[in-house]
Design a protein around this motif. Structure first.
Motif, mmCIF file in Angstrom:
data_model
loop_
_atom_site.group_PDB
_atom_site.id
_atom_site.type_symbol
_atom_site.label_atom_id
_atom_site.label_comp_id
_atom_site.label_asym_id
_atom_site.label_seq_id
_atom_site.Cartn_x
_atom_site.Cartn_y
_atom_site.Cartn_z
ATOM 1 N N ALA A 222 -1.469 0.078 10.893
ATOM 2 C CA ALA A 222 -0.534 -0.816 10.181
ATOM 3 C C ALA A 222 -0.018 -0.155 8.900
ATOM 4 N N LEU A 223 -0.925 0.489 8.151
ATOM 5 C CA LEU A 223 -0.498 1.136 6.902
ATOM 6 C C LEU A 223 0.306 2.402 7.215
ATOM 7 N N THR A 224 -0.098 3.093 8.279
ATOM 8 C CA THR A 224 0.607 4.314 8.700
ATOM 9 C C THR A 224 2.080 3.999 8.964
ATOM 10 N N GLU A 225 2.301 2.909 9.674
ATOM 11 C CA GLU A 225 3.681 2.533 10.014
ATOM 12 C C GLU A 225 4.500 2.316 8.744
ATOM 13 N N ALA A 226 3.895 1.659 7.743
ATOM 14 C CA ALA A 226 4.624 1.412 6.494
ATOM 15 C C ALA A 226 4.854 2.719 5.731
ATOM 16 N N LEU A 227 3.889 3.635 5.791
ATOM 17 C CA LEU A 227 4.078 4.939 5.131
ATOM 18 C C LEU A 227 5.261 5.677 5.757
ATOM 19 N N LEU B 149 -5.482 5.675 20.164
ATOM 20 C CA LEU B 149 -4.199 4.990 19.987
ATOM 21 C C LEU B 149 -3.331 5.751 18.975
ATOM 22 N N LEU B 150 -3.941 6.172 17.864
ATOM 23 C CA LEU B 150 -3.181 6.872 16.814
ATOM 24 C C LEU B 150 -2.653 8.211 17.325
ATOM 25 N N ARG B 151 -3.457 8.901 18.135
ATOM 26 C CA ARG B 151 -3.004 10.204 18.679
ATOM 27 C C ARG B 151 -1.784 10.003 19.575
ATOM 28 N N ARG B 152 -1.801 8.916 20.369
ATOM 29 C CA ARG B 152 -0.645 8.655 21.249
ATOM 30 C C ARG B 152 0.573 8.255 20.419
ATOM 31 N N ARG B 153 0.333 7.446 19.377
ATOM 32 C CA ARG B 153 1.466 6.889 18.636
ATOM 33 C C ARG B 153 2.049 7.898 17.641
ATOM 34 N N TYR B 154 1.189 8.770 17.090
ATOM 35 C CA TYR B 154 1.654 9.746 16.093
ATOM 36 C C TYR B 154 1.253 11.151 16.532
ATOM 37 N N PRO B 155 1.903 11.681 17.599
ATOM 38 C CA PRO B 155 1.488 12.988 18.120
ATOM 39 C C PRO B 155 1.694 14.119 17.110
ATOM 40 N N ARG B 156 2.537 13.919 16.117
ATOM 41 C CA ARG B 156 2.775 15.001 15.147
ATOM 42 C C ARG B 156 1.867 14.888 13.923
ATOM 43 N N VAL C 228 0.849 -1.202 0.000
ATOM 44 C CA VAL C 228 0.000 0.000 0.000
ATOM 45 C C VAL C 228 0.885 1.252 0.000
ATOM 46 N N ALA C 229 1.911 1.242 0.860
ATOM 47 C CA ALA C 229 2.783 2.430 0.968
ATOM 48 C C ALA C 229 3.489 2.686 -0.363
ATOM 49 N N ALA C 230 3.933 1.640 -1.032
ATOM 50 C CA ALA C 230 4.626 1.821 -2.328
ATOM 51 C C ALA C 230 3.652 2.399 -3.354
ATOM 52 N N ALA C 231 2.406 1.918 -3.356
ATOM 53 C CA ALA C 231 1.415 2.406 -4.326
ATOM 54 C C ALA C 231 1.083 3.877 -4.093
#
Ligand SMILES: C[S@@+](CC[C@H](N)C(=O)[O-])C[C@H]1O[C@@H](n2cnc3c(N)ncnc32)[C@H](O)[C@@H]1O
Length: 198
Positions: free
Chosen positions: A61-66, A88-95, A40-43
């Motif tokens: 899962a896709l966010t991590e690959a991006l 969960l996403l707010r904690r993991r990706y605060p930026r 997905v990230a490559a596409a």
């Protein structure tokens, strides 16, 4: 490594519990595999500048690959309707910008114009074919940028949006990613050169 495995296990457990509560909306027992996420990230053409908008993010899962493919978290706008996943996403990706709510409203957010791509893990096929195609066409029109893609993962063999309903749109499909349950493919849609969608 042990920390990473613990995180994956915790994500899988949260995903499964959320699926039990809302099987149709979550539409998968567990997060996409790393192999599918990489496809997905490559596409999504991560090397292009601009925002990357992700719809139906789950545990990311896709966010991590991006991010691994070079998309900095500041470039991410993440739309997820489940509040537990959004927290969960707010904690993991605060930026990153995390928006808790209905991703089908993405066509109305100003950030969409000029973004590099849209990546979707939404259970898009649950929407009737006509509105489904209109949603993808509206997204491409709002992106308004040559080469910008709408990238959709699917467990179907054929395009998750019937191609005759996507006039003026080029479509590409990845090879089947077998290292996922169920096996999946990645479809990418973009406006054909010179096409405009009203
Ligand atoms: C098949 S899961 C994909 C999750 C993640 N992208 C992955 O690949 O692991 C679908 C996700 O879309 C979310 N979702 C479903 N309908 C949604 C909607 N209308 N707006 C936002 N998120 C939605 C679900 O909560 C779930 O997290």
């Amino acid at each position: 490594m042990a920390v990473l495995s613990d995180t994956r296990r915790a994500d899988a457990w949260q995903f499964f519990r959320t699926w039990l509560k809302a099987p149709l909306r979550v539409a998968a027992y567990g997060p996409s595999s790393p192999a599918l996420a990489r496809a997905v990230a490559a596409a999504a053409r991560p090397g292009r500048d601009g925002l990357v908008i992700e719809l139906g993010v789950g545990t990311g899962a896709l966010t991590e690959a991006l991010v691994e493919a070079g998309v900095s978290p500041e470039r991410l706008v993440l739309l997820e309707s489940d509040e537990g996943f959004a927290d969960l996403l707010r904690r993991r990706y605060p930026r990153a910008r995390v928006i808790g709510g209905n991703a089908y409203g993405v066509v109305d957010i100003p950030d969409l114009r000029g973004a590099a791509s849209i990546v979707s893990g939404l259970p898009l096929v649950q929407v009737p074919a006509g509105p489904r195609a209109k949603f993808v066409l509206d997204c491409l029109a709002r992106l308004g940028r040559p080469g910008a893609r709408f990238v959709q993962l699917t467990y179907m063999l054929s395009s998750p949006v019937p191609l005759p309903l996507l006039p003026g749109t080029a479509a590409e499909v990845s090879p089947t990613v077998w290292a996922n349950f169920p096996p999946a493919r990645v479809w990418s849609y973009s406006l054909e050169h010179g096409a405009s969608v009203s």
